[in-house]
Design a protein around this motif. Structure first.
Motif, PDB file in Angstrom:
ATOM      1  N   VAL A  65      -7.276   6.887  -4.879  1.00  0.00           N
ATOM      2  CA  VAL A  65      -6.053   7.455  -4.555  1.00  0.00           C
ATOM      3  C   VAL A  65      -6.488   9.685  -3.878  1.00  0.00           C
ATOM      4  O   VAL A  65      -7.338   9.696  -4.784  1.00  0.00           O
ATOM      5  CB  VAL A  65      -4.957   7.441  -4.928  1.00  0.00           C
TER       6      VAL A  65
ATOM      7  N   SER B 133       2.073   4.442  -3.037  1.00  0.00           N
ATOM      8  CA  SER B 133       1.215   5.799  -2.945  1.00  0.00           C
ATOM      9  C   SER B 133       2.925   6.979  -3.045  1.00  0.00           C
ATOM     10  O   SER B 133       2.771   8.088  -3.571  1.00  0.00           O
ATOM     11  CB  SER B 133       1.155   5.774  -0.853  1.00  0.00           C
TER      12      SER B 133
ATOM     13  N   ARG C   7     -15.823   4.437  -7.299  1.00  0.00           N
ATOM     14  CA  ARG C   7     -14.580   3.990  -6.057  1.00  0.00           C
ATOM     15  C   ARG C   7     -14.334   5.604  -5.638  1.00  0.00           C
ATOM     16  O   ARG C   7     -14.448   5.131  -4.358  1.00  0.00           O
ATOM     17  CB  ARG C   7     -14.118   3.225  -6.596  1.00  0.00           C
TER      18      ARG C   7
ATOM     19  N   ALA D   3      -9.156  -0.331   4.394  1.00  0.00           N
ATOM     20  CA  ALA D   3      -9.903   1.021   3.584  1.00  0.00           C
ATOM     21  C   ALA D   3     -10.243   2.089   4.597  1.00  0.00           C
ATOM     22  O   ALA D   3     -10.223   3.538   4.796  1.00  0.00           O
ATOM     23  CB  ALA D   3     -10.480   0.895   2.855  1.00  0.00           C
TER      24      ALA D   3
ATOM     25  N   ARG E 153      -4.085   6.231  -0.307  1.00  0.00           N
ATOM     26  CA  ARG E 153      -4.665   5.344  -0.710  1.00  0.00           C
ATOM     27  C   ARG E 153      -5.665   3.726  -0.697  1.00  0.00           C
ATOM     28  O   ARG E 153      -5.107   3.411   0.811  1.00  0.00           O
ATOM     29  CB  ARG E 153      -3.893   4.429  -2.190  1.00  0.00           C
TER      30      ARG E 153
ATOM     31  N   ALA F 239       0.806  -1.407  -0.103  1.00  0.00           N
ATOM     32  CA  ALA F 239      -0.322   0.425  -0.035  1.00  0.00           C
ATOM     33  C   ALA F 239       0.552   0.885   0.452  1.00  0.00           C
ATOM     34  O   ALA F 239       0.203   2.350  -0.611  1.00  0.00           O
ATOM     35  CB  ALA F 239      -0.679  -0.106   1.700  1.00  0.00           C
TER      36      ALA F 239
ATOM     37  N   GLN G 145      -3.389  -3.903  -6.464  1.00  0.00           N
ATOM     38  CA  GLN G 145      -2.329  -2.265  -6.404  1.00  0.00           C
ATOM     39  C   GLN G 145      -3.272  -1.780  -7.194  1.00  0.00           C
ATOM     40  O   GLN G 145      -3.574  -0.441  -7.149  1.00  0.00           O
ATOM     41  CB  GLN G 145      -1.679  -2.267  -6.564  1.00  0.00           C
TER      42      GLN G 145
ATOM     43  N   ARG H  25      -6.820  -1.688  -8.406  1.00  0.00           N
ATOM     44  CA  ARG H  25      -7.925  -1.044  -7.924  1.00  0.00           C
ATOM     45  C   ARG H  25      -7.512  -0.474  -6.544  1.00  0.00           C
ATOM     46  O   ARG H  25      -8.108  -0.865  -5.499  1.00  0.00           O
ATOM     47  CB  ARG H  25      -8.819  -2.845  -7.514  1.00  0.00           C
ATOM     48  N   ARG H  26      -8.327   0.712  -6.926  1.00  0.00           N
ATOM     49  CA  ARG H  26      -7.791   1.840  -5.735  1.00  0.00           C
ATOM     50  C   ARG H  26      -8.325   3.263  -5.704  1.00  0.00           C
ATOM     51  O   ARG H  26      -9.122   3.577  -7.030  1.00  0.00           O
ATOM     52  CB  ARG H  26      -5.532   2.524  -5.718  1.00  0.00           C
TER      53      ARG H  26
ATOM     54  N   PHE I  39      -7.955   0.491  -1.233  1.00  0.00           N
ATOM     55  CA  PHE I  39      -7.907  -0.836  -1.431  1.00  0.00           C
ATOM     56  C   PHE I  39      -9.244  -1.601  -1.970  1.00  0.00           C
ATOM     57  O   PHE I  39      -9.917  -2.017  -0.772  1.00  0.00           O
ATOM     58  CB  PHE I  39      -6.606  -1.752  -1.923  1.00  0.00           C
TER      59      PHE I  39
END
Lengths: 168, 438
Positions: free
Chosen positions: A161, A30, A116, A75, A61, A26, A156, A158-159, A63
């Motif tokens: 930010v 970033s 998302r 998250a 961020r 993670a 990684q 599917r995020r 995920f």
């Protein structure tokens, strides 16, 4: 971004075993996504309230599972920290970027990325961040940070930010 | 003459037979070189030219031969096997010499420079065993336009021998992708359907996606990221003029023209959902779906009366059909997996789609009521079908995956047996096939 991606790829390759640690996964993208950290000292050296502080100490961020827009416990923890940090530093506005992995079709992934981003935005608002401080944008599957053909990379990508816009 | 025509019709009948006989849910293994259709042997000697036109005459024969060969319906005989030469394109050929190499059809052509500087091209199509002329035509064009004339002649041959309209005098608009995967530069690009004459329409500064032609082929609608929200635009190919479609506060995406060219249908993102809107050019938007779901990839039936689109309103991506005015939608996809990117055939008889199941992405077709599903190609990642204007061939993109991989364009015919790579200068995705050029 190019350099960052390359560095990240090399690092990911070298630290294949370590990459299994979710926390390490993670944080690496970033730091590099935001072109931070380079020459600015380690995490401990980040000035409180700086963009580097946000990325390194808060986490920029979160995920998602495949085709999911649900915020898991981890998250929610990260977004909770973001909300606290943004409360401390009201000079910032943010853009939440939603992303999808490459295992979907282009148009659907644009909509999925938007969902998302919206999920992350809603959580931040629920934790007290004023809605008009948060913009959202979806990049669908067009901006991957991890490039291999395995779920370790797709996970990684599917995020959502949170990118700081002003101040600092 | 009758015999030759019948032979090719028999070939097409075989196509139709394969179509009907394929089991609806089977995942057909693709054998690119296989197939039941017996391609028609055709001889295409160089077009006869003078000192200043012989070279282009040779090139024209090459373009015509490549078009017909790639269709899978013709076997273009190697020029080295020819025992006769065409010296006068307007004279009746010596059929005996073409029967000797088993050519069933023969194309003779000539190219000269007219007094006004233009090129004059003549062609005749001959039935070798019937000993008769099947078609003949004369064209004038500017010298730099010779490839179009070659494609138009290939279309005339295709149409005369199959009874179907051709698709060679067409263009493809697509997304050209260059640079590393983590930082791709995406530009709109235009080319002839065979990959020639590539021209860039955007400079790569903004991320651009999903271009689609207007019915006149003069305007492209596409999605572009920029300084503001990502939005749908129109781009005039000739003038370069760019126009925003609608004025929405959120992301608009997934545009496609209506068959009459008077409106664009697209998705609007709002609060994490995506709904479908029809935008008359210069008019007010009409909302066509209203769900807490992702409704996207809309495509009109060719008569404009219905719209097929994908929605995850039932839990995951599936295909739905609704009236062009919106309202109730009927789910049509029920196979194994997620269905997306539906595109209605210009003939109206089929809908092409992407299907994601297991670990792969397939391109397939089904009837508008959802029956008769067939997979034409599948693998790691195939996406985004677009129809040739005659509804017989589909182009799509295939991504090889991996850190250095990227998408490339392919075409496949409705049998699934004639798959061809479409040449592009770089990686390429989101192809959209133009109508036949006017």
């Amino acid at each position: 971004m190019t350099t960052a991606t390359r560095i990240f790829s090399r690092r990911a390759a070298l630290a294949l075993g370590l990459a299994l640690l979710a926390a390490a996964c993670a944080k690496s993208p970033s730091e590099l996504d935001n072109q931070l950290g380079a020459g600015a000292g380690g995490a401990g050296a980040a000035t409180p309230g700086s963009a580097q502080d946000f990325v390194v100490n808060v986490g920029d961020r979160v995920f998602f599972d495949t085709d999911s827009t649900s915020l898991n416990t981890e998250a929610q923890t990260v977004l909770g920290r973001q909300a606290q940090w943004l409360a401390l530093y009201p000079r910032y506005t943010v853009t939440v970027e939603g992303h999808a992995d490459e295992r979907g079709t282009r148009e659907y992934n644009l909509a999925l990325g938007a969902r998302r981003a919206k999920a992350a935005q809603d959580f931040l608002v629920a934790r007290g961040v004023t809605a008009n401080r948060i913009k959202t944008i979806s990049y669908g599957k067009e901006r991957p940070v991890a490039l291999c053909d395995q779920d370790s990379c797709w996970a990684q990508n599917r995020r959502a930010v949170t990118v700081l816009n002003t101040g600092g | 003459m009758r015999k030759l025509v019948r032979t090719l019709f028999a070939a097409l009948a075989a196509v139709a037979f394969v179509t009907a006989a394929a089991p609806s849910n089977a995942e057909i293994t693709i054998n690119i070189n296989g197939g039941n259709v017996q391609p028609l042997p055709i001889a295409i000697p160089n077009f006869v030219g003078g000192a200043d036109t012989a070279a282009v005459g040779q090139q024209m024969a090459g373009v015509i031969a490549a078009d017909l060969q790639r269709s899978g319906l013709f076997q273009v005989l190697n020029q080295a096997s020819y025992v006769d030469r065409i010296t006068d394109p307007n004279a009746v050929p010596n059929f005996q010499n073409w029967r000797a190499i088993n050519a069933q059809a023969l194309v003779s052509g000539g190219i000269v420079r007219a007094a006004d500087g233009r090129l004059q091209a003549d062609f005749r199509l001959w039935d070798v065993f019937g000993g008769a002329q099947l078609a003949g035509q004369q064209y004038f064009t500017t010298p730099e336009n010779w490839r179009r004339i070659a494609h138009i002649i290939a279309d005339a041959i295709y149409e005369r021998l199959t009874g179907e309209k051709g698709y060679f005098d067409t263009r493809i608009v697509f997304v050209d992708e260059s640079g590393p995967k983590g930082n791709r530069v995406k530009r709109l690009a235009l080319m002839d359907q065979d990959g020639a004459n590539v021209r860039y329409l955007t400079n790569g500064k903004d991320l651009v996606l999903t271009p689609r032609f207007s019915p006149t082929s003069q305007v492209v609608t596409y999605m572009s990221f920029g300084t503001a929200e990502p939005r749908v635009y129109l781009l005039n190919i000739e003038s370069g003029q760019r126009t925003l479609v609608g004025n929405f506060p959120n992301m608009t995406f997934s545009p496609r023209f209506s068959p009459d060219g008077n409106s664009v249908i697209m998705s609007l993102e709002q609060d994490g959902n995506a709904n479908i809107y029809a935008m008359p050019i210069g008019g007010a938007p009409a909302r066509l779906t209203n769900t807490a779901a992702i409704d996207t990839s809309p495509s009109y039936s060719p008569d404009g009366s219905r719209i097929v689109f994908e929605s995850d309103r039932g839990g995951n991506q599936q295909l739905y059909v609704m009236s062009a005015g919106g309202g109730g939608a009927t789910r049509i996809s029920f196979g194994n997996g997620r269905y997306s990117t539906p595109v209605w055939s210009p003939r109206g008889d089929l809908i092409a789609f992407t299907r994601q199941s297991g670990s792969g992405f397939a391109i397939g077709v089904m009837k508008p009521d959802g029956s008769g599903e067939r997979i034409l190609t599948e693998g790691f990642h195939n996406e985004g079908p677009t129809w040739a204007p005659n509804g017989r061939v589909i182009m799509f993109f295939r991504d090889s995956g991996g850190p250095n991989g990227g998408p490339q364009l392919f075409s496949v015919d409705l049998t699934g047996r004639n798959e061809q790579k479409v040449p592009t200068p770089n990686f390429a995705s989101d192809p959209a096939w133009s109508p036949l050029l006017k």
